[in-house]
Design an enzyme around this catalytic site. Structure first.
Site, PDB file in Angstrom:
ATOM      1  N   ARG A  61      73.260 132.078 -23.168  1.00  0.00           N
ATOM      2  CA  ARG A  61      73.588 131.404 -21.899  1.00  0.00           C
ATOM      3  C   ARG A  61      72.321 131.067 -21.115  1.00  0.00           C
ATOM      4  NH1 ARG A  61      74.971 134.112 -17.834  1.00  0.00           N
ATOM      5  NH2 ARG A  61      76.194 135.677 -18.925  1.00  0.00           N
ATOM      6  N   TYR A 114      83.614 106.968 -11.628  1.00  0.00           N
ATOM      7  CA  TYR A 114      84.420 107.542 -12.695  1.00  0.00           C
ATOM      8  C   TYR A 114      85.581 108.325 -12.053  1.00  0.00           C
ATOM      9  CZ  TYR A 114      85.581 110.504 -16.668  1.00  0.00           C
ATOM     10  OH  TYR A 114      86.242 111.165 -17.657  1.00  0.00           O
ATOM     11  N   ASP A 179      74.824 107.922 -11.928  1.00  0.00           N
ATOM     12  CA  ASP A 179      75.566 108.095 -13.172  1.00  0.00           C
ATOM     13  C   ASP A 179      75.253 106.876 -14.029  1.00  0.00           C
ATOM     14  OD1 ASP A 179      77.392 108.184 -15.244  1.00  0.00           O
ATOM     15  OD2 ASP A 179      79.022 108.988 -14.015  1.00  0.00           O
ATOM     16  N   LYS A 204      79.838 110.017 -24.374  1.00  0.00           N
ATOM     17  CA  LYS A 204      80.021 108.589 -24.592  1.00  0.00           C
ATOM     18  C   LYS A 204      78.936 108.055 -25.533  1.00  0.00           C
ATOM     19  CE  LYS A 204      83.232 109.603 -21.706  1.00  0.00           C
ATOM     20  NZ  LYS A 204      83.099 109.498 -20.248  1.00  0.00           N
TER      21      LYS A 204
HETATM   22  C1  PLP Z   1      83.313 110.274 -19.125  1.00  0.00           C
HETATM   23  C2  PLP Z   1      82.503 110.070 -17.917  1.00  0.00           C
HETATM   24  C3  PLP Z   1      82.162 111.133 -17.077  1.00  0.00           C
HETATM   25  C4  PLP Z   1      82.650 112.557 -17.326  1.00  0.00           C
HETATM   26  O1  PLP Z   1      82.162 113.051 -18.521  1.00  0.00           O
HETATM   27  P1  PLP Z   1      82.947 114.115 -19.463  1.00  0.00           P
HETATM   28  O2  PLP Z   1      81.990 114.283 -20.591  1.00  0.00           O
HETATM   29  O3  PLP Z   1      84.244 113.483 -19.845  1.00  0.00           O
HETATM   30  O4  PLP Z   1      83.148 115.340 -18.661  1.00  0.00           O
HETATM   31  C5  PLP Z   1      81.359 110.872 -15.987  1.00  0.00           C
HETATM   32  N1  PLP Z   1      80.939 109.617 -15.708  1.00  0.00           N
HETATM   33  C6  PLP Z   1      81.273 108.563 -16.479  1.00  0.00           C
HETATM   34  C7  PLP Z   1      80.786 107.204 -16.110  1.00  0.00           C
HETATM   35  C8  PLP Z   1      82.056 108.750 -17.607  1.00  0.00           C
HETATM   36  O5  PLP Z   1      82.383 107.698 -18.361  1.00  0.00           O
END
Ligand code: PLP
Length: 387
Positions: A61, A114, A179, A204
């Protein structure tokens, strides 16, 4: 290694020569022998305090070498000194918010975000209330006790672009989190424009093959230390097998994104001329806010295309039933094409008025374009739209 394509192939591999390996070793240890107690105590203190590494990893951890290699690689691609990886994008955002709490009383955020980010901020779960604003009003809305500014560009699902440098200037002393999931470090590097925190849902494009849930934040050493402290205390860890897969995917990231972007550009153009389609949202068509930033802030228009159907919700539902190559599913950034309905799924948490205000109408469909042959993708969409 001045070109990102070269960095993507070699990043995070600088200890291979010394180790005598050609692929990243996967270390699954949960604990590590501590035979030298003084050294162990010093390592423990350092890691709990947010250090990037220590003489002894102590406990998984606190440190894992496979995860650390992926983090170094991602930092190199984003042009930051550090990166900290988490169990998911949401775990990464949670850590950013918890780390930001010491700096102020609220977050200033720009919609649309998101869907789960919107939900997390609205919920007040983390004790940091949100004030919503528009990107060009940040200068007026910023307060001395604003903990963090949060933006997403390109935005989800309408692909509006936000001028990162302008937001950073308007935020002044207040740190800005971008983001950058939709852009990837291939298309934009927000840290070079002054953003302190660059967030990716690594689930992603970074993963790219639909088999890892992960998140990562690229940042400077001070933020990284704060994020590692939160991670060590709250345990939102990225598993080393996930880190291995992410690191394995990075060398092809630029290839994947560039090919998907070519496909997306062509599909957006053809969709724009299709009788069943009312409007296409795509930067190179000039149909999104600040489209001119594709080509400057972003090196291209990206791999996501959203479009609104003439037939509204019923037409969107029919499209989901009829596509054969594209998979009707949430998520994005995979080598295969995914299609989904924001109002019914990812942006369900927003109330209807907020959805409509941000263009998330019942007929809106979001396409995450993959690397398949564009003619197959077009034939699939065309038959599904025509039926
Ligand atoms: C999917 C996504 C998230 C969240 O990510 P997870 O891996 O699903 O927790 C945050 N921001 C954007 C733009 C996303 O597409």
């Amino acid at each position: 290694m001045s070109y990102p394509q070269t960095r993507a192939v070699h990043a995070g591999r600088d200890d291979f020569a010394e180790l005598g390996v050609h692929a990243p070793p996967i270390d699954l240890s949960t604990t590590y022998p501590v035979r030298d107690l003084d050294q162990g105590t010093a390592s423990f203190d350092a890691l709990v305090g947010g250090a990037a590494e220590a003489a002894n990893p102590i406990y998984a951890r606190l440190f894992n070498p496979t995860v650390a290699r992926f983090e170094r690689a991602l930092a190199e691609l984003e042009g930051t000194s550090d990166a900290v990886a988490f169990a998911s994008g949401m775990a990464a955002t949670t850590a950013c918010l918890l780390a930001a709490r010491q700096r102020g009383s609220h977050v200033l955020a720009v919609r649309p975000l998101y869907g789960t980010h919107d939900h997390l901020l609205e919920s007040g779960l983390l004790g940091l209330p949100v004030r919503w604003t528009e990107a060009d009003a940040i200068g007026d809305e910023i307060r001395a006790d604003t903990a963090l500014v949060i933006i997403e560009t390109p935005s989800n699902p309408t692909l509006d672009l936000i001028d990162i440098a302008a937001v950073v200037a308007a935020a002044g002393e207040v740190p800005v989190m971008v983001d950058s999931t939709f852009a990837t470090p291939v298309l934009q590097q927000p840290a070079s424009l002054g953003a302190q925190l660059v967030l990716h849902s690594a689930t992603k494009f970074l993963g790219g093959h639909g088999d890892v849930i992960a998140g990562v934040v690229a940042c400077d050493g001070e933020w990284a230390s704060a994020l590692r402290q939160v991670r060590a205390a709250t345990g939102g860890l990225l598993h080393p097998l996930g880190a291995y897969l992410l690191h394995r995917g990075l060398p092809t990231l630029a290839l994947r994104v560039e090919r998907a972007q070519e496909n997306a550009t062509e599909l957006a153009r053809r969709l724009g001329a299709h009788g069943a389609v009312r409007k296409v949202f795509y930067p190179s068509l000039g149909t999104v806010r600040n489209a001119h930033l594709a080509g400057t802030q972003m090196s291209g228009p990206g791999t996501m295309v959203s479009f609104e159907l003439e037939g509204g919700h019923a037409a969107a539902a029919a499209l989901m039933r009829r596509v054969r190559i594209a998979t009707p599913a949430v998520s994005l950034g995979s080598v295969d094409t995914l299609i989904q309905h924001p109002a019914g799924l990812t942006h369900r948490v927003l109330d209807e008025r907020t959805r409509e205000h941000h263009g998330i109408t019942p007929g809106l469909v979001r396409l995450s374009v993959g690397i398949e042959a564009v003619e197959d993708l077009w034939a699939d969409l065309d038959q599904a739209l025509r039926a």
